[in-house]
Write a protein that holds these residues in place. Structure first.
Motif, short mmCIF file in Angstrom:
data_model
loop_
_atom_site.label_atom_id
_atom_site.label_comp_id
_atom_site.label_asym_id
_atom_site.label_seq_id
_atom_site.Cartn_x
_atom_site.Cartn_y
_atom_site.Cartn_z
N PHE A 1 43.77 38.61 50.35
CA PHE A 1 44.09 39.50 51.45
C PHE A 1 43.06 39.30 52.56
CE2 PHE A 1 46.58 41.87 48.37
CZ PHE A 1 47.62 42.38 49.14
N HIS B 1 55.95 39.27 50.24
CA HIS B 1 55.54 40.46 49.49
C HIS B 1 56.56 41.58 49.63
CE1 HIS B 1 51.20 40.08 48.06
NE2 HIS B 1 51.58 38.86 48.38
N ARG C 1 49.46 46.56 40.81
CA ARG C 1 49.54 47.34 42.05
C ARG C 1 48.92 48.73 41.87
NH1 ARG C 1 54.71 45.15 42.05
NH2 ARG C 1 55.60 47.14 41.38
N PRO D 1 48.54 40.02 53.24
CA PRO D 1 48.49 39.03 52.15
C PRO D 1 48.69 37.63 52.70
CG PRO D 1 50.62 40.12 52.16
CD PRO D 1 49.80 40.79 53.23
N GLN E 1 45.76 40.36 43.30
CA GLN E 1 47.18 40.22 43.64
C GLN E 1 48.09 40.04 42.42
OE1 GLN E 1 44.89 38.09 45.80
NE2 GLN E 1 44.79 40.13 46.67
#
Length: 446
Positions: free
Chosen positions: A83, A122, A324, A93, A335
């Motif tokens: 990121f 994403h 997440r 991202p 990620q």
């Protein structure tokens, strides 16, 4: 390869959709193309001459800089997901590639890094994964799809529901889904673990008591049936309920009334009961440890929750969901998992089911500094065995088995760890793919 004569390098690099910047040995930015300006929100004139970490604020700038590693080791980095933080503070991202720069005589000149905006990818991935989420339950396996298909009808019914399944399969999540999809969704959802309290405390916890009912009862205390009025009461580990309380619960289910301890008047129970257990209630009934009549009162609608080993295709989705979750909770720029770590998860039997997978991802967040979770970040019991050294230096596969294993590894990598996609590409079953991946690790193939 030199640029064609007559075409300036600036014009060529500015025409690229990927961001490109270069640094000198002191980490000062010496080139910054138009795509880099668009992605970062910083104009080239503002970037030139500044330290790269002041411009390209990424999740690796505080340690593990890919460009620094390339310059120091003379290697390259290709498509590493990270990121960056734009000038306006937005996290973006990107996928980066980096390499050192040197003059013809080998004199170091600095380094070059390219980066690609992955925002749209994403967003598409989130939209796709959202289609595999029912309430807070994540999965796309046939076993879960069958449950998803009937949950709305079960939720609409006022009948008692019984959830069965191994520990860690998400019984409370399903109970909450039944509540949220029901006409009682605006009422409270109250959960009680019947195995966590001794009989005397569990009775007062469920039904409440009146002041003076026993020595320390100085004032009235409402029970969980009171708290759940108008909503749903979730009785977890119902198989551990003591026999005396089983009689009282049966009375509630039969006539809809109960009495708090020390109260002479019965109260109306305006609740929908959802029970859950990881035990075989039929065996408990046969052994005299669970009332037969209560079992049939609870078993009006029965939903069996499959263990994770029966829905392995859900492991990548669940792992991404937990990544997440912990990235938001911990603020770490992680990620996902690399191909080897995901393969290790797919090969694990997960006796602790979804809860064990969540704990494994939480553990990985402790060891992983950022980027992708690798096998060494996983709990020791999930890490693949050390790869065996090759028997000789003969390049390429020497047997048909090795060729099949390499094909399986390649398909999984090309499909970003998506098991079913890899199976479709190779026209093999999931069991065959897992066997080939396991054999590849045993052979030391990469």
């Amino acid at each position: 390869m030199p640029f064609p004569k007559g075409l300036p390098a600036q014009a060529i690099l500015d025409s690229l959709a990927d961001g490109v910047f270069t640094v000198d040995p002191q980490w000062n930015v010496t080139f910054f193309n138009r795509a880099a300006a668009r992605i970062t929100g910083i104009e080239p004139d503002e970037a030139l001459g500044r330290k790269c970490w002041e411009v390209f604020r990424s999740s690796l700038c505080d340690g593990g800089c890919a460009l620094r590693a390339c310059i120091q080791d003379g290697g390259t980095v290709v498509d590493q997901p990270i990121f960056i933080v734009r000038a306006d503070g937005e996290r973006v991202p990107v996928s980066i590639s980096a390499a050192p720069l040197a003059a013809a005589d080998g004199t170091p000149l600095g380094g070059v890094e390219t980066f690609r905006d992955l925002t749209e990818i994403h967003l598409l991935r989130k939209a796709m994964e959202a289609s595999y989420t029912f309430e807070d339950i994540v999965g796309k396996s046939p076993a879960l799809e069958k449950l998803f298909a009937i949950l709305p009808q079960v939720a609409a019914s006022p009948s008692t529901a019984l959830l069965t399944g191994e520990s860690g399969t998400g019984k409370e999540l399903f109970a909450r889904a039944l509540h949220n999809l029901s006409a009682r969704k605006d009422g409270p959802f109250v959960a009680v673990n019947c195995g966590a309290l001794p009989e005397t405390l569990l009775e007062s916890e469920l039904f409440g008591y009146k002041a003076g009912a026993f020595t320390d009862a100085r004032r009235d205390k409402p029970g969980r049936f009171d708290e759940a009025a108008g909503g749903t009461l979730f009785l977890d580990e119902i198989g551990d309920m003591p026999p005396a309380l089983q009689v009282k619960l049966l009375r509630v289910l039969q006539d809809g009334t109960y009495r708090p301890l020390g109260d002479s008047a019965a109260r109306r129970a305006d609740v929908r009961v959802v029970a859950a257990t990881n035990q075989d209630l039929e065996q408990l009934v046969a052994g005299g440890r669970f009332r037969n009549d209560l079992y049939y009162r609870l078993n009006v609608v029965r939903l069996r929750l499959p263990p994770l080993r029966e829905r392995r295709e859900d492991i990548p989705l669940l792992a991404a969901h937990f990544v997440r979750k912990f990235a938001a909770l911990r603020g770490k720029p992680i990620q996902g998992l690399d191909q080897r770590a995901l393969a290790a998860l797919l090969d694990h039997p997960f006796p602790g089911n979804v809860r064990e997978l969540e704990n494994a991802i939480e553990f990985a967040f402790i060891l992983c500094p950022g980027g992708l979770i690798r096998p060494e970040h996983l709990p020791e019991g999930l890490r693949p065995a050390p790869e065996a050294a090759p028997a000789d230096d003969t390049p390429g596969p020497r047997t048909l088995e090795q060729a099949k294993c390499l094909a399986a590894l390649g398909a999984l990598e090309r499909n970003a760890g998506r098991v079913m996609a890899a199976c479709r590409e190779l026209a093999i079953s999931k069991d065959t793919l897992r066997r080939l991946l396991r054999r590849a690790r045993e052979l030391g193939l990469k």
